[in-house]
Design a protein around this motif. Structure first.
Motif, PDB file in Angstrom:
ATOM      1  N   UNK A   1       0.707   4.179   1.114  1.00  0.00           N
ATOM      2  CA  UNK A   1      -0.084   5.313   1.893  1.00  0.00           C
ATOM      3  C   UNK A   1       0.541   6.440   1.814  1.00  0.00           C
TER       4      UNK A   1
ATOM      5  N   UNK B   1       0.633  -1.105  -0.138  1.00  0.00           N
ATOM      6  CA  UNK B   1       0.082   0.004  -0.048  1.00  0.00           C
ATOM      7  C   UNK B   1       0.851   1.344  -0.120  1.00  0.00           C
TER       8      UNK B   1
ATOM      9  N   UNK C   1      -0.934   1.092   8.804  1.00  0.00           N
ATOM     10  CA  UNK C   1      -1.733   0.579   7.399  1.00  0.00           C
ATOM     11  C   UNK C   1      -1.107  -0.662   6.751  1.00  0.00           C
TER      12      UNK C   1
ATOM     13  N   UNK D   1      -5.173  -5.320   4.301  1.00  0.00           N
ATOM     14  CA  UNK D   1      -4.616  -4.721   5.302  1.00  0.00           C
ATOM     15  C   UNK D   1      -5.307  -3.743   5.961  1.00  0.00           C
TER      16      UNK D   1
ATOM     17  N   UNK E   1      -9.203   0.968   5.270  1.00  0.00           N
ATOM     18  CA  UNK E   1      -9.398   2.310   5.413  1.00  0.00           C
ATOM     19  C   UNK E   1      -9.594   3.109   4.239  1.00  0.00           C
TER      20      UNK E   1
ATOM     21  N   UNK F   1      -4.926  -0.548   6.015  1.00  0.00           N
ATOM     22  CA  UNK F   1      -4.507   0.388   4.983  1.00  0.00           C
ATOM     23  C   UNK F   1      -5.783   0.109   3.916  1.00  0.00           C
ATOM     24  N   UNK F   2      -5.950  -1.004   3.277  1.00  0.00           N
ATOM     25  CA  UNK F   2      -6.764  -1.452   2.299  1.00  0.00           C
ATOM     26  C   UNK F   2      -8.085  -0.896   2.590  1.00  0.00           C
TER      27      UNK F   2
END
Lengths: 495, 495
Positions: free
Chosen positions: A4, A2, B149, B171, B176, B173-174
């Motif tokens: 982020x 990810x 994340x 995850x 979120x 993060x995914x």
């Protein structure tokens, strides 16, 4: 993995997603997100043609206008870092910020350049006017398609209790997390439109631009605060959210009289200093959806805001921290108990990573685990709601502008016959607070008040010039010889 | 520095921010966010008492119920990785996923444990029932106060065109970024409530839990799909958003008859496979706010969704990618032109970082610059709106469940007298698609259809068992000896 840490360039993405939605309303003029992108790209290409390179640091001295919004987005497309300058500052103050930030271009307009004609002779870098840019040719460049969260987006100057103003570094991530934290608290409706009558060079205004492109909602832009026109807009239902400071809210309510705002109007975001309870109560009576908020340049706007359901029951509170942010009250080095007053510490991805080139100030302002000490005093109630007791002891907030007494005191003390000086903020019905000066003259000398006013006007923005002057034989001091400003303020209040 | 990689534990933060808002509605039962947090903490402490350690990987085999929501949050508080298991799978299928994921506990309930009693003998790790947990003592542990994340939150299995099902790693993060992308597109209203009648073990259901705690809105939970009860809820105005698949929407509309939904109902998020245009047109006529969406387990739910303003003018499109995501259509290795059909590639912080322990599949599925090849076919129109032409050529979507023919074909081929087998999805008015099998028997042998059905039932979830069977002398094949399923489907359609 990810990523982020990477976000798409918000204007490019917004123009792709909803090209035909309105981005800006300004008087009778409308600009869509597609037009905003096209114009921002054009202005960026013109800037590139006159020599601005990708990543350059650029000063911007402009009032609220659609062209300013276009330019600010254009600079993001160019990957430039923008130093936002307060148009009310004097040449000397601007010069300091331009030099300190190491900006290598200044973009302004002809009127402001003329008003600040001292800059031309004293600053070594090019000054470009918006008018001149309009005539320029364009030179294409690779658009900044995405932003890295840690990259610097803007610098805004704020003064401290001592010394020179400090540049607050605001990253793309700071602005972005601030906007996301806000939407989770305030929600997002189809038809939302954010009225911006606060300056774009302040975080209160600039943050509206970011929310606009992220949320896909228009900015209803005002050149300056005009309570009559603003009230008309809110009565018509065209604007659903407005950012105000206390002085603005007061003037709006007075002008509003017995009329009511449109039911579409769902949020008056009220920040920037002490809010009299009477104002909140009037809003409650008139069913004006006021949301008190707490924030500062260092937190890329709001860090705590009252939630919709608490706006009536927690009158006077600035609410709880936004979803991704944290607050704590520190008293004598430890976390304060509920209702105990202490210094407000803040933390979160919307909080600045520090002051530009001011390692000393950064060491002083941040704890080792990343909390920013705001200098503001407050407490939390048993349920965790924040109440602001006092902004930084020294800070004067006048009509939403931060005024730091130290800066004014330095100027007064530069008069050869002045021995001591102290500036405090005193209550003012129109502006919330105004600066007031106390001074002591050297023995055998005489100093005229008008002389000091002229001196201040020469070096300081008009709003910083003390409105009242009192000469004393000596200033009240404590044992360690520190001026007791508290006593001076009390003395004025009892007067 | 901005810690854009860290977010607060969303449930802890939500319970702190708005403790008294409803988190779950289930029949006549309401749970607030404070209660949800308290109960999640308690269940986590019970789990810890029976031996579950921080960070353990845990299988969950549970139907929709408030206790399931509590448990799923409890596992996050414990920092556990959750493997979500489809309750309709057969023991063999569950065993494969439990072993493959290396889960070391399974949490279920007595009824499901009895239904899957083969697991007890064949799996070496503890199986804990919700009923047993209720009686357990508690053991405290340090709560997971924040999420990183990149940390793994959930694994959900999905089958491919060949071989065993693959665990999709999702995850924090995914999840979120998916929720944030969604709120920027769909907005967030005071009073929003998301009706969840899709399984919590699917991403469509699990993602509603994340949005609920992030946005501070309740989940209106249904044990299973019940068009009558759902329609009543939508007519009453209690729910404002619902996630559905085509088959659900069709049954809802049929049951609705001439009645209308409440004006509060603002979004029917319609995903999970082909949507007949007639359904969309009926919604348009009835003024049902339908938003077609495109997503999959690998994208942590939506990756493209139609915007409110386009829901009528772009009927049939799944819209544009969400703010933080990207889409492209690839044809013969290069980006397709507008209206040209190709494979859909997706990218963004909501996209899985890969399949659990399947380096081979990951190399196949991802391009070097991080695009996931979905296998689905579609095109973009001139304005960048996505149209899905066909989900992965092979994929059958039946009532929102993904069915991979390869898995069924393997079972049919395990019969000693079957020579060849091909399973395809054919249109079904109720389920959208149903699986249909074609098979070829070895020379001189006889195979009874009932025999094959029994074989499938033994090894496969019921919904995967082909509903129609046709014996052929040989399967149609192309030059490289690949079965031409296209022809089989066409043959059925023309029948």
């Amino acid at each position: 993995m990810v990523q982020s840490n990477i976000i798409p360039n918000w204007l490019i993405k917004r123009a792709y997603l909803t090209p035909n939605r309105p981005a800006i309303f300004f008087h009778n003029y409308t600009m869509t997100f597609q037009q905003l992108f096209d114009e921002a790209k054009t202005v960026a290409e013109k800037l590139h043609h006159v020599g601005v390179q990708i990543g350059d640091r650029i000063g911007v001295l402009l009032n609220n206008h659609p062209e300013t919004i276009v330019l600010l987005h254009g600079l993001q497309l160019l990957g430039c870092e923008t130093v936002l300058l307060n148009i009310r500052l004097q040449d000397e103050e601007l010069l300091y910020q331009l030099n300190d930030s190491e900006a290598i271009f200044l973009i302004s307009n002809e009127k402001l350049i003329e008003q600040h004609n001292g800059l031309k002779n004293q600053w070594d870098h090019p000054i470009i006017s918006i008018e001149q840019l309009r005539q320029e040719k364009e030179k294409s460049f690779p658009l900044t398609e995405q932003f890295t969260m840690d990259d610097l987006c803007t610098i805004m100057y704020t003064s401290g209790t001592t010394g020179h103003p400090k540049g607050v570094m605001q990253t793309y991530g700071n602005h972005w997390w601030s906007a996301i934290g806000s939407v989770i608290n305030l929600g997002l409706h189809e038809g939302d439109a954010w009225l911006c009558a606060v300056p774009l060079f302040h975080i209160s205004g600039y943050s509206i631009l970011i929310r606009s492109v992220l949320y896909g909602i228009p900015v209803i832009l005002f050149e300056k605060f005009d309570e009559e026109a603003i009230n008309e807009t809110l009565i018509s239902g065209k604007a659903t959210i407005i950012s105000v400071v206390t002085a603005m809210a007061q003037r709006m309510l007075q002008q509003l009289g017995n009329r009511s705002y449109h039911p579409n109007f769902r949020c008056m975001l009220l920040g920037g200093g002490g809010v009299p309870l009477s104002l909140l109560e009037t809003c409650k009576e008139k069913e004006i959806p006021v949301f008190q908020t707490y924030g500062m340049t260092e937190t890329a706007s709001q860090i705590a805001t009252l939630s919709p359901e608490d706006s009536l029951s927690k009158l006077g509170s600035a609410g709880k921290p936004l979803f991704f942010s944290q607050l704590q009250i520190v008293k004598e080095g430890v976390q304060a108990k509920p209702t105990e007053i202490g210094e407000i510490y803040v933390k979160g991805p919307n909080v600045t990573r520090g002051y530009w080139k001011r390692e000393d100030a950064n060491r002083e302002s941040f704890t080792v685990d990343g909390w920013l000490k705001t200098g503001d005093m407050g407490y939390m109630d048993e349920e965790g709601y924040l109440y602001i007791v006092d902004r930084r002891t020294d800070l004067i907030i006048s009509g939403g502008e931060n005024i730091y007494p130290a800066e004014i005191e330095q100027i007064i003390l530069s008069h050869p016959h002045v021995k001591e000086a102290a500036v405090v903020g005193v209550f003012d019905a129109q502006w919330g607070q105004i600066p007031m000066a106390f001074y002591v003259v050297k023995e055998g000398k005489n100093v005229d008040e008008g002389e000091l006013i002229r001196l201040c006007r020469e070096h300081l923005a008009k709003y910083k010039v003390p409105k009242r002057w009192i000469q004393l034989n000596e200033l009240p001091k404590n044992a360690s010889n520190k001026v007791l400003k508290r006593l001076l303020r009390k003395w004025v209040e009892n007067e």
